[in-house]
Design a protein around this motif. Structure first.
Motif, PDB file in Angstrom:
ATOM      1  N   ALA A 411       0.808  -1.216   0.000  1.00 27.93           N
ATOM      2  CA  ALA A 411       0.000   0.000   0.000  1.00 27.93           C
ATOM      3  C   ALA A 411       0.843   1.269   0.000  1.00 27.93           C
ATOM      4  CB  ALA A 411      -0.956  -0.004   1.186  1.00 27.93           C
ATOM      5  N   PHE A 412       1.825   1.328   0.876  1.00 27.56           N
ATOM      6  CA  PHE A 412       2.595   2.573   0.944  1.00 27.56           C
ATOM      7  C   PHE A 412       3.467   2.800  -0.269  1.00 27.56           C
ATOM      8  CE2 PHE A 412       1.627   4.779   4.867  1.00 27.56           C
ATOM      9  CZ  PHE A 412       0.789   3.864   5.469  1.00 27.56           C
ATOM     10  N   PRO A 413       4.214   1.785  -0.737  1.00 22.03           N
ATOM     11  CA  PRO A 413       4.972   2.023  -1.974  1.00 22.03           C
ATOM     12  C   PRO A 413       4.066   2.323  -3.166  1.00 22.03           C
ATOM     13  CG  PRO A 413       5.808   0.085  -0.852  1.00 22.03           C
ATOM     14  CD  PRO A 413       4.558   0.477  -0.158  1.00 22.03           C
ATOM     15  N   MET A 414       2.868   1.712  -3.180  1.00 24.09           N
ATOM     16  CA  MET A 414       1.947   1.966  -4.276  1.00 24.09           C
ATOM     17  C   MET A 414       1.536   3.430  -4.303  1.00 24.09           C
ATOM     18  SD  MET A 414      -1.879   0.487  -4.140  1.00 24.09           S
ATOM     19  CE  MET A 414      -2.625   1.586  -2.937  1.00 24.09           C
ATOM     20  N   LEU A 415       1.272   3.982  -3.121  1.00 27.95           N
ATOM     21  CA  LEU A 415       0.904   5.392  -3.059  1.00 27.95           C
ATOM     22  C   LEU A 415       2.092   6.273  -3.400  1.00 27.95           C
ATOM     23  CD1 LEU A 415      -1.487   5.188  -0.003  1.00 27.95           C
ATOM     24  CD2 LEU A 415      -2.088   5.726  -2.350  1.00 27.95           C
ATOM     25  N   ALA A 416       3.290   5.862  -2.962  1.00 29.52           N
ATOM     26  CA  ALA A 416       4.479   6.619  -3.363  1.00 29.52           C
ATOM     27  C   ALA A 416       4.592   6.616  -4.885  1.00 29.52           C
ATOM     28  CB  ALA A 416       5.734   6.004  -2.731  1.00 29.52           C
ATOM     29  N   ALA A 417       4.348   5.442  -5.489  1.00 31.33           N
ATOM     30  CA  ALA A 417       4.442   5.323  -6.949  1.00 31.33           C
ATOM     31  C   ALA A 417       3.410   6.214  -7.629  1.00 31.33           C
ATOM     32  CB  ALA A 417       4.228   3.866  -7.371  1.00 31.33           C
ATOM     33  N   LEU A 418       2.195   6.237  -7.054  1.00 31.91           N
ATOM     34  CA  LEU A 418       1.154   7.074  -7.650  1.00 31.91           C
ATOM     35  C   LEU A 418       1.569   8.534  -7.656  1.00 31.91           C
ATOM     36  CD1 LEU A 418      -2.372   5.957  -6.453  1.00 31.91           C
ATOM     37  CD2 LEU A 418      -1.565   6.233  -8.775  1.00 31.91           C
ATOM     38  N   TYR A 419       2.007   9.016  -6.505  1.00 35.83           N
ATOM     39  CA  TYR A 419       2.384  10.428  -6.436  1.00 35.83           C
ATOM     40  C   TYR A 419       3.601  10.717  -7.306  1.00 35.83           C
ATOM     41  CZ  TYR A 419      -0.972  11.612  -2.801  1.00 35.83           C
ATOM     42  OH  TYR A 419      -2.124  11.858  -2.119  1.00 35.83           O
ATOM     43  N   TYR A 420       4.446   9.721  -7.480  1.00 31.99           N
ATOM     44  CA  TYR A 420       5.662   9.931  -8.264  1.00 31.99           C
ATOM     45  C   TYR A 420       5.373   9.921  -9.756  1.00 31.99           C
ATOM     46  CZ  TYR A 420      10.412   8.914  -9.959  1.00 31.99           C
ATOM     47  OH  TYR A 420      11.608   8.944 -10.617  1.00 31.99           O
ATOM     48  N   TRP A 421       4.550   8.980 -10.223  1.00 28.69           N
ATOM     49  CA  TRP A 421       4.369   8.814 -11.668  1.00 28.69           C
ATOM     50  C   TRP A 421       3.120   9.475 -12.235  1.00 28.69           C
ATOM     51  CZ3 TRP A 421       6.996   3.983 -10.162  1.00 28.69           C
ATOM     52  CH2 TRP A 421       8.244   3.849 -10.802  1.00 28.69           C
ATOM     53  N   LEU A 422       2.214   9.930 -11.355  1.00 28.42           N
ATOM     54  CA  LEU A 422       1.014  10.575 -11.893  1.00 28.42           C
ATOM     55  C   LEU A 422       1.356  11.785 -12.775  1.00 28.42           C
ATOM     56  CD1 LEU A 422      -1.820   9.600 -11.687  1.00 28.42           C
ATOM     57  CD2 LEU A 422      -2.223  11.105  -9.763  1.00 28.42           C
ATOM     58  N   PRO A 423       2.374  12.569 -12.433  1.00 33.20           N
ATOM     59  CA  PRO A 423       2.738  13.667 -13.330  1.00 33.20           C
ATOM     60  C   PRO A 423       3.082  13.217 -14.744  1.00 33.20           C
ATOM     61  CG  PRO A 423       3.782  13.989 -11.198  1.00 33.20           C
ATOM     62  CD  PRO A 423       3.118  12.649 -11.157  1.00 33.20           C
ATOM     63  N   LEU A 424       3.472  11.971 -14.932  1.00 32.48           N
ATOM     64  CA  LEU A 424       3.756  11.472 -16.283  1.00 32.48           C
ATOM     65  C   LEU A 424       2.472  11.431 -17.100  1.00 32.48           C
ATOM     66  CD1 LEU A 424       5.668  10.143 -18.341  1.00 32.48           C
ATOM     67  CD2 LEU A 424       5.182   7.950 -17.269  1.00 32.48           C
ATOM     68  N   LEU A 425       1.393  11.128 -16.405  1.00 31.55           N
ATOM     69  CA  LEU A 425       0.110  11.001 -17.081  1.00 31.55           C
ATOM     70  C   LEU A 425      -0.605  12.337 -17.191  1.00 31.55           C
ATOM     71  CD1 LEU A 425      -1.415   8.656 -18.208  1.00 31.55           C
ATOM     72  CD2 LEU A 425      -2.421   8.242 -15.996  1.00 31.55           C
ATOM     73  N   THR A 426      -0.471  13.137 -16.129  1.00 25.97           N
ATOM     74  CA  THR A 426      -1.303  14.335 -16.038  1.00 25.97           C
ATOM     75  C   THR A 426      -0.546  15.630 -16.222  1.00 25.97           C
ATOM     76  OG1 THR A 426      -0.911  14.547 -13.682  1.00 25.97           O
ATOM     77  CG2 THR A 426      -2.766  13.178 -14.362  1.00 25.97           C
TER      78      THR A 426
END
Lengths: 843, 225, 114
Positions: A411-426
């Motif tokens: 869960a925690f690394p997944m959220l870290a990944a989301l915050y890290y890679w979401l700028p790639l998408l958005t």
């Protein structure tokens, strides 16, 4: 055939190339989205669907916390509660954790490795649809009140038809198997993609560490899922047709289910952890502004972890009565598995120490990971100690441990990944005002909920009870856990709001906001369906595979394949270890076939669920037909010879090469198949040694004549397949050889069916008969698939897809039949030896 | 928050089903092991989180230690030094808890079923009791456990670890109760709807009173049947 | 990686797994020998000896793999990739050796079949 060479203003070649590529690679609008095969589309679908099941599973977990907040509560009836907790676990593990990890891998791997897509786009799509449909069946059962209710690991005999007569258990067995087959398909595809489809120059020592993590995870999946698939098939066959694999009254053993399940179940948790550890190994160096420390140590550590994780499954069974000596080495292995984990943890600490870490939202979640995973890992070592486990097993202490490691590792690394890679998408970044409080609510809530459970378990509260009387001393602890659960839920809700807000109001950022200088950031925002307008030559790695300026250069078409040709979706295949360009891979365009095939598979699954077995067989034949149909359009229908791919390099298309992706895919599929077969052999021998009520009253006389006939027919078929391969490589038509092979396989099937009918005791009477039948059925099944291979070869030969240069098909057939021969000989040998083994047991 | 939790924990480690209120040598050995492991874990946790805090909050802290040294010391030496004695300790403890043949003074047969426990006393004339286990104090007893239907698990947390009741198998657990008194046991493997209710009482009698007390209890429960 | 050195053949990757595959075999064979020995009531001494022999045989094989990998002439390594893969294989083999000793070393010393 490169783009035109006149020199208009700088942006124009890039824009023109983009339009040409987009026309070829884009998925159409509306209903055509059902035909999508692009990894970015499918990866996002996997992740989005997984998050939906996280939410549902989370709600189910919260329902249990409401029920358990006070003693003798009647918020839920016990029947409902049992379905709720079973589905909470099953959903979280099968419908959220693994698919999420798959989604991340499908989305990111080609980008990080400098490729345009994965090896088998239609398979990616098929995998997603199978997941979605299997998950729908499970969820539908929950809504209909017939969800599985015997725990997410479905111990027998409770889950057998005697004690669970309703279809609840069948829903689990069929639904989960459906989803797991999709996961296996994903695993094979990822392995082949990582080994063969990377940017040129990306040798294995220059491959970003994420590639190593996913490669090893996928290899683990190939070995771990088959025991579960086998166990599920055997249990379903026991429930539906009464073959007693797990029924102790007829020579089966309930413990066999546990062995098969945990052989899968333990590696499963590392399969969930490793990709997230890969995420951490990728993010931490970037946030620390330096290279990853200990690249090679990490590679060795995760290889060690992968293997050792397969040698510790019995730690889930320390109380079933296995001798202490046997428990001892599982205990020692379960302890030593902490070492490769510690190597990674200290590599991350060293990376942070040798860099200049920045404090931002992803780093906050990295902290969350360290805190929670450290605690989970420590309680894991405690549970690895047998005497302590004898007290803590099946108590809330295990629930606490499990949630700490899963939250910590996933869960925690997944959220870290989301915050890290979401700028790639958005193209937008998080706004700390919401993100930070959201994090703390989740963190504090999580700890309050689950820390208490260590104490609750030590004070004797067992798992899976829907209520307690109130005088055991568990009341305040349970109430605190439930309160914590609500805080955590609010936290997660806030995280969702924060991410949605980020989409709308987040601070805009330029490309590569974290200055990662890695390939997944060297592309437009959001990524184009083809990832890279041209493919880079990687000069350095594993860090900084995409130095400043590369992205613009690639967009201008200055790398490989900076052009379009024949409307093909092209990417490059490379030499496995050195990364030298080796083959031009032509990928399939969008098609509805994966969707229809998954639909047909669902029909077969549903038919079995409702016990319409003839309809199920018909649907299965339709699926087989669709798979053969899928094979019809694969590859190219003429010889091309070496084709230019840019940078002065020419390579043959993948159809004209020996080590092409389909070849490797079959190799890894056969490894999975072999694992299933070895599990079946293990199961048979286990029952012989361990199960009650052996020997049976009667046993059969081995029919060596028939067995030999089957072996001869198998060898004949395999030899004929070789003949067809030689003939096609020489430019011939090979129809005779194909026919001969088919006849051989038909003979095999007939003979083996004859052997099955001669088994005494009958397969429904005693496990001896059941296991002998299962072994023989395995041979029959493989001979049948061999016939499908031959049919496909014949059709493709006549349609012009095979030639002396394009001869992968007969090679695949030959490989399949070689495997069938070897496994057939072993299976027939064991079946023939079983009566002697039985006699050795005495009376 | 950690202090609050610790206070709550230490103040309330007891309870009729608590593994930390040991009333027998096996549970006692295991509880000791737990406290040792807790202390060790707390130290390691503090170390790892402390290192994390230092490298984040003090940029450059730890950069003088070479990467190889970080990994070897933290990833290999630290776990090796901790795990080797721990595993040895655990194996020795496990060996001491084994039901070695010929060293038990009593053998009681337990049959689990959905959702009650039946106890038979072959050494006491084959009498049987249901949902109440009678034990003599101060002597090792072998409990031979099996099931007639699904998997259950026999657990008296204050005396010893648990052992699963697997149909088709007989598993033996060695337990010893220190003092006479009343204790509790429960099923600890999910076995269907009645699982939470599948508790049993344990009455420990002084050793010399055991036969008589058991005969009386068995007779009076027969009357009720 | 220079253009002139020959690439590491794909089959070399098996060496990364070799040591641990032997460890896996050790685990399976020890478990099987103990299980079969207890079912057929072999006496304790020979059973313990058998377990010890299985352990030593597997350690010998891992040792041989280690020797084979470590002793390869470095100048024949295929560039940086070759060096990387060989060192990774060596360390994986050492890890497998240590794992075999740690996990199975106590086996011949413990009470059998109980």
């Amino acid at each position: 055939m490169s783009a035109s060479v006149d020199r208009p203003p700088q942006r124009s070649p890039a824009l023109r190339l983009h339009r040409q590529l987009a026309a070829i690679w884009a998925t159409g609008p509306g209903l055509q989205r059902l035909a999508a095969v692009n990894h970015s589309v499918i990866g996002l679908r996997f992740m989005a669907t997984a998050f939906i099941f996280f939410a549902i599973g989370g709600v189910l977990g919260m329902l249990t916390r409401v029920q358990l907040a006070t003693p003798t509560a009647d918020f839920m009836a016990p029947e409902t509660y049992n379905q709720v907790f079973t589905m909470h676990g099953s959903m979280m593990l099968f419908l959220f954790a693994i698919p999420l990890v798959e989604g991340v891998a499908v989305y990111l791997t080609p980008k990080i490795l400098g490729a345009r897509d994965l090896a088998f786009p239609r398979l990616t799509a098929f995998g997603y649809w199978c997941y979605l449909f299997g998950a729908t069946i499970l969820t539908g059962a929950l809504l209909a009140g017939v969800a599985p209710d015997t725990g997410w690991f479905m111990y027998t005999p409770l889950s057998s038809n005697v004690y669970t007569p309703g279809m609840n258990a069948d829903v689990w067995l069929l639904g989960v198997t459906f989803v797991e087959i999709s996961a296996l398909a994903f695993a094979v595809e990822i392995i082949v993609s990582i080994l063969k489809i990377r940017a040129p120059g990306m040798s294995l020592d220059r491959m970003p560490i994420f590639g190593w993590y996913m490669l090893i995870t996928a290899l683990m999946m190939v070995a771990a899922f088959p025991p579960l698939i086998l166990g599920s098939i055997l249990l379903e066959v026991e429930r539906a047709f009464h073959l007693p694999f797990f029924d102790p009254t007829r020579g089966g053993d309930p413990l066999l289910w546990q062995h098969l399940f945990w052989l899968f179940g333990h590696p499963d948790v590392y399969i969930i952890f490793l990709p997230m550890a890969g995420v951490l190994s990728t993010i931490i160096p970037v946030l620390a502004g330096g290279p990853l420390v200990g690249y090679r140590a990490i590679v060795v550590a995760i290889i060690a972890l992968a293997f050792v994780s397969f040698g510790i499954w019995v730690h889930h069974m320390f109380t079933v009565g296995i001798p202490h000596l046997a428990l001892a080495f599982f205990s020692a292995s379960s302890a030593i598995v902490a070492v490769p984990t510690a190597v990674q943890v200290f590599a991350w600490l060293a990376t942070l120490a040798h860099g200049r870490p920045r404090w931002n939202v992803p780093m906050l979640y990295v902290f969350g990971f360290f805190f929670i995973f450290a605690m989970g890992g420590l309680t894991g070592v405690m549970l690895a100690m047998v005497p302590f486990d004898w007290q803590a097993h099946d108590s809330y202490f295990v629930i606490a441990h499990m949630h700490y490691v899963v939250a910590g590792a996933l869960a925690f690394p997944m959220l870290a990944a989301l915050y890290y890679w979401l700028p790639l998408l958005t193209g937008r970044m998080a706004m700390n005002q919401l993100s930070v409080p959201a994090f703390w609510l989740v963190f504090v809530g999580f700890n309050l909920t689950f820390f208490m459970m260590h104490l609750t378990g030590l004070r004797g509260m067992p798992r899976r009870i829907y209520t307690y009387s109130g005088d055991e001393g568990w009341n305040s602890l349970n109430l605190l856990s439930s309160v914590g659960g609500f805080i955590m839920t609010i936290g997660f809700a806030l995280v969702v709001i924060d991410l949605l807000a980020q989409l709308r109001y987040g601070r805009r950022t330029r490309r590569d906001p974290w200055k990662a200088e890695s390939l997944e950031w060297a592309m437009p925002i959001p990524p184009a369906p083809y990832n890279f307008a041209s493919i880079p030559f990687v000069r350095a790695g594993p860090d900084r595979t995409a130095p400043e300026g590369l992205a613009a250069s690639l967009a201008r078409g200055e790398g490989y394949l900076g052009f379009v040709r024949n409307g093909w979706q092209e990417t490059l295949g490379v030499h496995m270890t050195s990364g030298a360009p080796e083959q031009l891979i032509v990928l399939s365009r969008p098609t509805y076939l994966p969707f229809y095939t998954a639909l047909a598979t669902s029909v077969a699954v549903l038919a079995m669920l409702f016990q319409f077995y003839l309809s199920a067989l018909a649907a299965a034949l339709v699926v087989a037909g669709l798979l053969v149909l899928a094979g019809q359009s694969a590859g190219l229908n003429r010889d091309y010879g070496p084709l230019p791919v840019g940078q002065g390099v020419s390579v043959p298309p993948h159809t004209e090469l020996k080590g092409s992706p389909p070849w490797w895919a079959l190799i890894f599929t056969l490894i999975a198949d072999g694992t299933l077969f070895v599990s079946l052999l293990f199961g048979t021998l286990y029952l012989w040694v361990s199960a009650p009520n052996w020997p049976p009253a009667q046993t059969f006389t081995p029919n060596l004549g028939l067995a030999l006939a089957a072996v001869v027919a198998l060898v004949a078929a395999a030899t004929a397949a070789r003949g067809s391969q030689r003939s096609i490589s020489a430019g011939g038509m090979a129809l005779g050889w194909i026919g001969l092979a088919a006849i051989g396989l038909v003979v095999v099937i007939a003979v083996v069916v004859g052997l099955i009918s001669g088994i005494v005791p009958r397969p429904t009477e005693h496990a001896l008969g059941a296991t002998a039948a299962a072994l023989l059925a395995y041979v029959t099944f493989h001979a049948g698939i061999g016939l499908l291979f031959l049919l496909s070869n014949l059709l493709r030969l006549r349609a012009g897809f095979l030639s002396s240069r394009r001869s992968i098909d007969p090679r695949l057939t030959r490989l399949w039949l070689d495997y069938t021969v070897v496994s057939g000989v072993i299976a027939l040998g064991l079946v023939s030896a079983l009566p002697a083994l039985v006699r050795s047991l005495g009376t | 928050m950690v202090q609050l939790v610790l206070a709550v924990a230490l103040a309330s480690c007891g309870g009729p089903l608590s593994t930390l209120s040991a009333a027998g040598p096996a549970a006692d050995a295991i509880a000791t092991m737990w406290w040792v492991m807790l202390a060790g874990s707390a130290a390691i946790f503090a170390l790892v989180l402390g290192l994390f805090a230092l490298v984040i909050l003090r940029p450059g802290w730890g950069s003088s230690v070479s990467p190889a040294r970080w990994i070897v010391l933290g990833g290999l030496v630290l776990p090796g030094v901790i795990l080797t004695p721990l595993v040895a300790y655990a194996l020795v403890t496990g060996e001491r808890l084994l039901p070695l043949p010929g060293t038990a003074r009593q053998r009681i047969e337990v049959e689990g079923r959905q959702w009650s426990w039946t106890f038979r006393y072959p050494g006491e004339g084959g009498v049987k009791t249901v949902n109440v286990l009678h034990l003599p104090a101060g002597m090792p007893v072998d409990i031979a456990v099996s099931s007639v239907d699904v998997i259950h698990s026999f657990w008296i947390p204050r005396f010893a670890g648990k052992i699963d009741a697997v149909p088709g198998h007989v598993n033996v657990l060695r337990i010893q109760a220190d003092e006479p008194g009343r204790y509790e046991g429960q099923c600890s493997e999910f076995c269907g709807i009645g699982h939470p209710r599948m508790r049993f009482a344990v009455i420990v009698h002084p050793a010399n009173d055991f036969s008589a007390a058991l005969a009386q209890a068995a007779a009076s429960s027969k009357v009720k049947e | 990686m220079t253009a002139r050195t020959a690439p590491v053949p794909p089959g070399y990757l098996w060496w990364l797994a070799a040591g641990f595959l032997v460890w896996g075999s050790a685990l399976v064979v020890v478990y099987a020998v103990h299980g079969i020995g207890c079912t057929f009531a072999w006496s304790t001494g020979p059973l313990r000896l058998g377990l010890a022999l299985v352990l030593f045989a597997h350690l010998a094989v891992i040792g041989w793999i280690w020797h084979r990998l470590g002793g390869v002439d470095p100048s024949r390594d295929s560039g940086q990739t070759g060096v990387f893969l060989r060192m990774a294989a060596v360390w994986a083999t050492i890890a497998a050796f240590a794992t075999t000793i740690f996990t199975l070393g106590a086996t011949p010393l413990l009470t059998v079949c109980l």
